[in-house]
Design a protein around this motif. Structure first.
Motif, PDB file in Angstrom:
ATOM      1  N   SER A  98      -8.246   6.890   3.514  1.00 54.80           N
ATOM      2  CA  SER A  98      -8.281   5.619   4.218  1.00 54.80           C
ATOM      3  C   SER A  98      -9.709   5.108   4.272  1.00 54.80           C
ATOM      4  CB  SER A  98      -7.693   5.762   5.624  1.00 54.80           C
ATOM      5  OG  SER A  98      -8.587   6.465   6.444  1.00 54.80           O
ATOM      6  N   ALA A  99      -9.843   3.834   4.016  1.00 51.67           N
ATOM      7  CA  ALA A  99     -11.156   3.196   4.066  1.00 51.67           C
ATOM      8  C   ALA A  99     -10.940   1.721   4.337  1.00 51.67           C
ATOM      9  CB  ALA A  99     -11.891   3.399   2.748  1.00 51.67           C
ATOM     10  N   GLN A 100     -11.979   1.057   4.751  1.00 59.05           N
ATOM     11  CA  GLN A 100     -11.919  -0.374   5.047  1.00 59.05           C
ATOM     12  C   GLN A 100     -11.514  -1.143   3.782  1.00 59.05           C
ATOM     13  OE1 GLN A 100     -12.635  -1.709   8.048  1.00 59.05           O
ATOM     14  NE2 GLN A 100     -12.425  -3.825   7.384  1.00 59.05           N
ATOM     15  N   GLY A 101     -10.464  -1.966   3.877  1.00 63.91           N
ATOM     16  CA  GLY A 101     -10.075  -2.820   2.752  1.00 63.91           C
ATOM     17  C   GLY A 101      -9.320  -2.098   1.643  1.00 63.91           C
ATOM     18  N   VAL A 102      -8.847  -0.898   1.873  1.00 64.45           N
ATOM     19  CA  VAL A 102      -8.100  -0.178   0.847  1.00 64.45           C
ATOM     20  C   VAL A 102      -6.683   0.078   1.358  1.00 64.45           C
ATOM     21  CG1 VAL A 102      -7.963   1.917  -0.553  1.00 64.45           C
ATOM     22  CG2 VAL A 102     -10.189   0.939   0.023  1.00 64.45           C
ATOM     23  N   ARG A 103      -5.726  -0.203   0.480  1.00 62.45           N
ATOM     24  CA  ARG A 103      -4.340  -0.055   0.880  1.00 62.45           C
ATOM     25  C   ARG A 103      -3.622   0.780  -0.174  1.00 62.45           C
ATOM     26  NH1 ARG A 103       0.306  -3.484   0.972  1.00 62.45           N
ATOM     27  NH2 ARG A 103      -0.625  -4.806  -0.616  1.00 62.45           N
ATOM     28  N   LEU A 104      -2.778   1.679   0.253  1.00 65.70           N
ATOM     29  CA  LEU A 104      -2.025   2.485  -0.705  1.00 65.70           C
ATOM     30  C   LEU A 104      -0.811   1.683  -1.182  1.00 65.70           C
ATOM     31  CD1 LEU A 104      -1.590   5.310  -2.016  1.00 65.70           C
ATOM     32  CD2 LEU A 104      -0.117   5.823  -0.062  1.00 65.70           C
ATOM     33  N   LEU A 105      -0.712   1.490  -2.496  1.00 62.74           N
ATOM     34  CA  LEU A 105       0.436   0.742  -3.023  1.00 62.74           C
ATOM     35  C   LEU A 105       1.573   1.674  -3.402  1.00 62.74           C
ATOM     36  CD1 LEU A 105      -1.207  -1.879  -5.410  1.00 62.74           C
ATOM     37  CD2 LEU A 105      -0.242  -2.294  -3.156  1.00 62.74           C
ATOM     38  N   LYS A 106       1.199   2.780  -4.078  1.00 59.64           N
ATOM     39  CA  LYS A 106       2.230   3.647  -4.613  1.00 59.64           C
ATOM     40  C   LYS A 106       1.654   5.038  -4.794  1.00 59.64           C
ATOM     41  CE  LYS A 106       4.273   3.078  -8.804  1.00 59.64           C
ATOM     42  NZ  LYS A 106       4.741   2.203  -9.895  1.00 59.64           N
ATOM     43  N   GLN A 107       2.446   6.057  -4.533  1.00 54.89           N
ATOM     44  CA  GLN A 107       1.977   7.408  -4.803  1.00 54.89           C
ATOM     45  C   GLN A 107       3.164   8.234  -5.230  1.00 54.89           C
ATOM     46  OE1 GLN A 107       2.133  10.370  -2.135  1.00 54.89           O
ATOM     47  NE2 GLN A 107       1.692  11.600  -3.938  1.00 54.89           N
ATOM     48  N   ARG A 108       2.983   8.888  -6.358  1.00 56.83           N
ATOM     49  CA  ARG A 108       4.090   9.684  -6.859  1.00 56.83           C
ATOM     50  C   ARG A 108       3.493  10.877  -7.570  1.00 56.83           C
ATOM     51  NH1 ARG A 108       8.788   7.254 -10.614  1.00 56.83           N
ATOM     52  NH2 ARG A 108      10.344   8.868 -10.271  1.00 56.83           N
ATOM     53  N   GLY A 109       3.668  12.045  -7.043  1.00 56.42           N
ATOM     54  CA  GLY A 109       3.050  13.240  -7.618  1.00 56.42           C
ATOM     55  C   GLY A 109       1.542  13.096  -7.624  1.00 56.42           C
ATOM     56  N   TYR A 110       0.983  13.206  -8.836  1.00 53.13           N
ATOM     57  CA  TYR A 110      -0.468  13.131  -8.935  1.00 53.13           C
ATOM     58  C   TYR A 110      -0.944  11.704  -9.244  1.00 53.13           C
ATOM     59  CZ  TYR A 110      -0.573  18.195  -8.780  1.00 53.13           C
ATOM     60  OH  TYR A 110      -0.433  19.491  -8.387  1.00 53.13           O
ATOM     61  N   GLY A 111      -0.011  10.767  -9.388  1.00 51.92           N
ATOM     62  CA  GLY A 111      -0.396   9.384  -9.686  1.00 51.92           C
ATOM     63  C   GLY A 111      -0.486   8.571  -8.406  1.00 51.92           C
ATOM     64  N   VAL A 112      -1.584   7.825  -8.273  1.00 50.24           N
ATOM     65  CA  VAL A 112      -1.794   7.030  -7.063  1.00 50.24           C
ATOM     66  C   VAL A 112      -2.260   5.633  -7.440  1.00 50.24           C
ATOM     67  CG1 VAL A 112      -3.107   6.840  -4.919  1.00 50.24           C
ATOM     68  CG2 VAL A 112      -2.469   9.098  -5.796  1.00 50.24           C
ATOM     69  N   LYS A 113      -1.764   4.639  -6.743  1.00 46.33           N
ATOM     70  CA  LYS A 113      -2.208   3.272  -6.987  1.00 46.33           C
ATOM     71  C   LYS A 113      -2.714   2.686  -5.675  1.00 46.33           C
ATOM     72  CE  LYS A 113      -0.479   0.367 -10.522  1.00 46.33           C
ATOM     73  NZ  LYS A 113       0.668  -0.301 -11.116  1.00 46.33           N
ATOM     74  N   LEU A 114      -3.937   2.195  -5.704  1.00 47.92           N
ATOM     75  CA  LEU A 114      -4.532   1.630  -4.492  1.00 47.92           C
ATOM     76  C   LEU A 114      -4.888   0.170  -4.715  1.00 47.92           C
ATOM     77  CD1 LEU A 114      -7.098   4.489  -3.824  1.00 47.92           C
ATOM     78  CD2 LEU A 114      -4.939   4.159  -2.616  1.00 47.92           C
ATOM     79  N   GLU A 115      -4.801  -0.618  -3.651  1.00 45.50           N
ATOM     80  CA  GLU A 115      -5.254  -2.009  -3.734  1.00 45.50           C
ATOM     81  C   GLU A 115      -6.561  -2.115  -2.958  1.00 45.50           C
ATOM     82  OE1 GLU A 115      -2.685  -5.858  -3.209  1.00 45.50           O
ATOM     83  OE2 GLU A 115      -3.670  -5.370  -1.321  1.00 45.50           O
ATOM     84  N   VAL A 116      -7.565  -2.714  -3.627  1.00 46.64           N
ATOM     85  CA  VAL A 116      -8.873  -2.809  -2.995  1.00 46.64           C
ATOM     86  C   VAL A 116      -9.203  -4.279  -2.761  1.00 46.64           C
ATOM     87  CG1 VAL A 116     -11.323  -2.299  -3.222  1.00 46.64           C
ATOM     88  CG2 VAL A 116      -9.628  -0.713  -4.144  1.00 46.64           C
ATOM     89  N   ASP A 117      -9.509  -4.615  -1.524  1.00 48.32           N
ATOM     90  CA  ASP A 117      -9.879  -5.990  -1.200  1.00 48.32           C
ATOM     91  C   ASP A 117     -11.402  -6.114  -1.356  1.00 48.32           C
ATOM     92  OD1 ASP A 117     -10.481  -8.402  -0.124  1.00 48.32           O
ATOM     93  OD2 ASP A 117      -9.086  -8.223   1.565  1.00 48.32           O
ATOM     94  N   THR A 118     -11.833  -6.801  -2.394  1.00 54.78           N
ATOM     95  CA  THR A 118     -13.270  -6.840  -2.704  1.00 54.78           C
ATOM     96  C   THR A 118     -14.055  -7.709  -1.725  1.00 54.78           C
ATOM     97  OG1 THR A 118     -12.804  -8.544  -4.300  1.00 54.78           O
ATOM     98  CG2 THR A 118     -13.061  -6.318  -5.152  1.00 54.78           C
ATOM     99  N   ALA A 119     -13.359  -8.422  -0.856  1.00 53.75           N
ATOM    100  CA  ALA A 119     -14.075  -9.175   0.170  1.00 53.75           C
ATOM    101  C   ALA A 119     -14.568  -8.239   1.274  1.00 53.75           C
ATOM    102  CB  ALA A 119     -13.167 -10.245   0.760  1.00 53.75           C
ATOM    103  N   GLN A 120     -13.872  -7.128   1.439  1.00 56.91           N
ATOM    104  CA  GLN A 120     -14.223  -6.209   2.517  1.00 56.91           C
ATOM    105  C   GLN A 120     -15.037  -5.004   2.067  1.00 56.91           C
ATOM    106  OE1 GLN A 120     -10.970  -5.312   5.249  1.00 56.91           O
ATOM    107  NE2 GLN A 120      -9.833  -6.959   4.290  1.00 56.91           N
TER     108      GLN A 120
END
Lengths: 263, 335, 260
Positions: B266-288
């Protein structure tokens, strides 16, 4: 096992019916060829004042040609699809399937031919009847025609698959098909009954497989003869066996090539 | 100076509705029933000489139809358009001498021949003067750095090399407007950048107006100053790319392939989109936050096998703009 | 003129592109020549039984064959894309030619070359030169007649292909009509009876591709030649006019499938 190939053939036949508009245009070429032939032979008989040529009356020649064209225009030309699959490399995937690719293509060819054959036969009967005003043939003749025409279409399908597989070795197979087709036209008896040829040529042609495709069924229809029919069917079966063997060998070569070189 | 001027441009296609069954097809034959498809509904815009414009929209939004009308291939159903002072569908051929087209998916080069041969053929199609053509070719070969591929059959070139030849080919006749349709499709990141640089350089050197359509948000960001978004045949956004970026392009997605199990992050401006096994997708808000920072934090915490950073897909941006522009009251009762 | 530069440029490039696969190229030429030779075999057999057909003898048929082969070969070598016109229209590929400044009809026609057409061309030429007496003296006339035959068959291909502007998908119809023209042109027009013969001078102008030029070569008549040139010009003008008329429909987009 066999039912799967039957299913393939049925799907191919249904697909033909789905494209019946194209099928309809194809039947126009039958009318076209017959108009030319009827005009040509009428003139030939008229000008020479003959009533028969090598045992054929004018009406018999025209019926012969109509029946020969029926078989010829119903062939499925599967070599186009096969050679494209070879060139694009997609034929390699066929090895992964539980079906044999050559058998699959044969089944599909016959499936494609069946509806065309019925349509061509109806058109040919109509055009020839109108053109000659005379009904030639007999019921046993018709049955013999149906039998030998079916075997002839199988024989032609074998040739077409073999030609298609040649694409592994030569870049363009169309010329090979064209030459094969013209062999059917000439010494195969599609344009002329074999009896009109000089004797030496007739003898040579009878040993070759080409006359089994157009001549044998057409001849069986206009001049039914049990002995001739048996000889014709025997010839067809022998060549179907020979070509199947060649196809089997060729396909093994192809498989080895695909496995080693990866297509 | 205005180079393209479009005024209430409309295009409606009529397609015959097929009725089922034999009787239905017979009826369709004699009494066809038409269905109208409004591909383009009243476009208004202007493009200034030398501008670099991105024309964005999802498939079927009316992009191609608009471009086809602008180059004179299609007649509009209504409205006006002027390109280089000419009405495209009335003066198609004279106009064609002054515009160039690059379609990423359709080559204008002969597959089996060296590019040099195709260039010569294009010179004949555009009826170029031989001397001028040679000088121009020399100039383009230098800029695009294609001298060594010029005499190699196109089929033996890599996609990036081919694309450079492709763009050079479209510039042989010194067009004043260049229509680019997906020019970087299928190219890798480095080559993409190279192609974009070349297009920018041409725009600066020769003042060629760039009219770009692309599904690649990167293309739009780097190449264009202005963006127009079209949806269902209407322009729903027309403004600066920098605004578009501020409002809709501020997120990036980071895809990770981990070498160890995922335990959350968890970090400021980062959101978890999807996680499956060892694969992870994060959304990063570049304004924050910044991408660099997020990646550094991730690396400190996990052993990572693979990592990629992507712009949001164009479809998503369009959907966002569309939603932002539709008043809520309409949204409920529109359909 | 720039249109000639365009045509010659395309001929050269198409040829070079064909030569990129020499093996296939020569195989096609060779195959086509054998193909044609076997069709002549049929006539040879025919004339063994019937020495004459309404005034036509084997030698006349050879003249007919060589003119049609050279004319048709020329047509599909130079204007090789004519046979694809219908599918170009329905698939929307015409766009490509419309986005360029050259004349779209000429441009699209010359942008493809049938390689096997070279086989027809050389077959006809060799047949003419080596089988017929006093062939060399008449060579210019022979080439002129073949050129006219080729232009008529090209114009016919454009006319039948342009039907797609109005009918939509009609590749099969166009193909059958083209085949009808070629097929009928290979037979002496005199063997056909009134109705069919009239058809061959009008809707399917096969007589002007085969029998008329063949007669002219053996039996020269300046008026028939003038007539043939006039027919060629008319067919060419008609084809170009119909194509342009269709283009207006195409441009109005009724038949264009909506893409993007």
């Amino acid at each position: 096992m066999l039912t799967r190939y039957l299913f393939v053939a049925r799907v191919a036949a249904r697909r033909q019916w789905f494209y019946r508009r194209e099928l309809f245009w194809r039947s126009i070429s039958m009318i076209l060829f017959m108009v030319v032939f009827i005009a040509l032979w009428k003139t030939a008989y008229q000008v020479s004042g003959r009533s028969e040529l090598a045992g054929y009356s004018l009406a018999q020649v025209i019926w012969y040609l109509g029946m020969a064209e029926t078989v010829m225009l119903s062939t499925s030309r599967s070599f186009v699809e096969i050679s494209e699959a070879v060139k694009s490399g997609s034929v390699a995937y066929e090895l992964a399937r539980p079906l044999s690719y050559p058998l699959l293509q044969l089944a599909r060819s016959l499936g494609n031919s069946a509806p065309r054959f019925l349509l061509n036969l109806m058109v040919a009967l109509l055009v020839v009847l109108l053109g000659t005003g005379q009904l030639v043939g007999s019921v046993p003749g018709l049955l013999a025609f149906l039998l030998t025409a079916g075997l002839a279409l199988l024989l032609d399908a074998l040739f077409a698959v073999l030609i298609g597989l040649l694409a592994f070795w030569i870049e363009e197979v169309m010329p090979v098909y064209l030459i094969y087709q013209k062999l059917l036209f000439s010494i195969g008896g599609l344009f002329l009954p074999l009896e009109i040829f000089p004797l030496w040529l007739q003898r040579a042609a009878k040993w070759l497989p080409f006359q089994l495709i157009a001549y044998t069924p057409a001849r069986a229809y206009v001049a039914f003869d049990v002995g001739e029919l048996v000889r014709g069917v025997m010839g067809q079966l022998v060549y179907i066996g020979v070509l199947s063997g060649v196809l089997w060998l060729l396909w093994r070569l192809v498989q080895r090539r695909l496995v080693v070189h990866g297509g | 100076m205005t180079i393209i001027k479009v005024d209430n441009l409309t295009k409606t296609f009529r397609t015959v509705q097929k009725r089922p069954g034999v009787r239905g097809s017979l009826r369709s034959l004699f009494k066809p029933e038409y269905q109208a498809i409004h591909a383009v509904r009243g476009l208004d815009f202007e493009v200034a000489t030398g501008e670099r414009l991105a024309f964005i929209g999802s498939n079927g939004a009316g992009k191609s139809t608009t471009i086809k009308m602008l180059v004179g291939i299609l007649h509009p159903t209504g409205g006006k358009a002027e390109v280089l002072g000419r009405v495209p569908w009335r003066e198609r051929a004279p106009l064609a001498y002054q515009i160039g087209t690059v379609f990423g998916q359709k080559s204008q080069l002969w597959y089996h021949l060296p590019a040099a041969d195709s260039f010569e053929l294009l010179a004949r199609i555009y009826a170029l003067d031989l001397e001028e053509y040679r000088a121009r070719l020399h100039y383009l070969v230098e800029i695009f750095d294609i001298a060594e591929y010029l005499h190699v059959p196109v089929r033996k070139l890599s996609l990036g090399q081919r694309m450079r030849c492709e763009i050079a080919a479209s510039l042989l006749h010194s067009p004043r407007i260049l229509f680019l349709d997906e020019p970087t499709i299928g190219l890798d990141v480095v080559v993409k950048q190279r192609i974009r640089d070349l297009i920018l350089e041409l725009n600066e050197r020769e003042g060629v107006t760039i009219f770009l359509t692309s599904h690649d948000a990167g293309d739009v960001e780097v190449l264009c100053k202005r963006a127009m978004v079209i949806n269902h045949g209407e322009i729903i956004y027309d403004g600066k790319v920098s605004d578009l970026r501020r409002n809709y392009l501020q997120t990036k997605t980071v895809s990770l392939k981990l070498a160890v199990p995922w335990e959350g992050f968890s970090a400021q401006g980062v959101r978890l989109l999807k996680q499956r096994g060892y694969g992870v997708k994060l959304e990063v808000d570049t304004a924050q936050t910044s991408i660099e920072q997020v990646i550094a934090q991730l690396l400190a915490r996990y052993r990572i096998a693979d990592i990629t950073v992507d712009d949001p897909p164009m479809e998503e941006i369009i959907a966002q703009i569309y939603l932002a522009q539709t008043p809520l009251s309409e949204e409920g009762g529109a359909c | 003129m720039k249109i000639w530069r365009l045509i010659s440029g395309y001929v050269r490039h198409n040829f070079m592109a064909g030569m990129a696969y020499r093996g296939a190229f020569f195989l096609q030429i060779f195959g086509m020549m054998i193909n044609n030779l076997m069709l002549l075999f049929f006539w040879n057999m025919m004339f063994l039984s019937f020495p004459t057909l309404n005034g036509w003898e084997l030698q006349d048929i050879i003249v007919l064959y060589s003119i049609v082969a050279v004319g048709f070969g020329f047509s599909v070598v130079i204007f090789g894309n004519a046979s694809r016109l219908a599918s170009l229209i329905t698939s929307g590929e015409l766009d490509y030619y419309l986005a360029l400044p050259a004349d779209p009809l000429v441009h699209l026609l010359v942008s493809r070359m049938s390689l096997s057409g070279w086989g027809d061309f050389f077959f006809g030429l060799l047949l003419y030169l080596f089988v017929l007496p006093s062939a060399w003296r008449n060579l210019p006339l022979f080439l002129l007649l073949s050129l006219l035959a080729g232009l008529i068959s090209t114009a016919f291909a454009v006319l039948t292909g342009s039907l797609a502007f109005w009918l939509g998908e009609s590749e099969q119809l166009a193909a059958q009509l083209r085949m009808a023209l070629l097929n009928f042109s290979l037979y002496p027009v005199d063997i056909f009876s009134g109705g069919v013969r009239l058809l061959l001078y009008t809707i399917i102008p096969a007589a002007f591709v085969g029998s008329v030029p063949a007669k002219l070569l053996t039996d020269f008549d300046i008026w028939w030649l003038a007539g043939l040139i006039l027919v060629t010009a008319l067919m060419g003008g008609l084809a170009s006019w119909v194509f342009r008329l269709g283009l207006r429909r195409y441009e109005s987009g009724n038949l264009v499938t909506v893409r993007g």
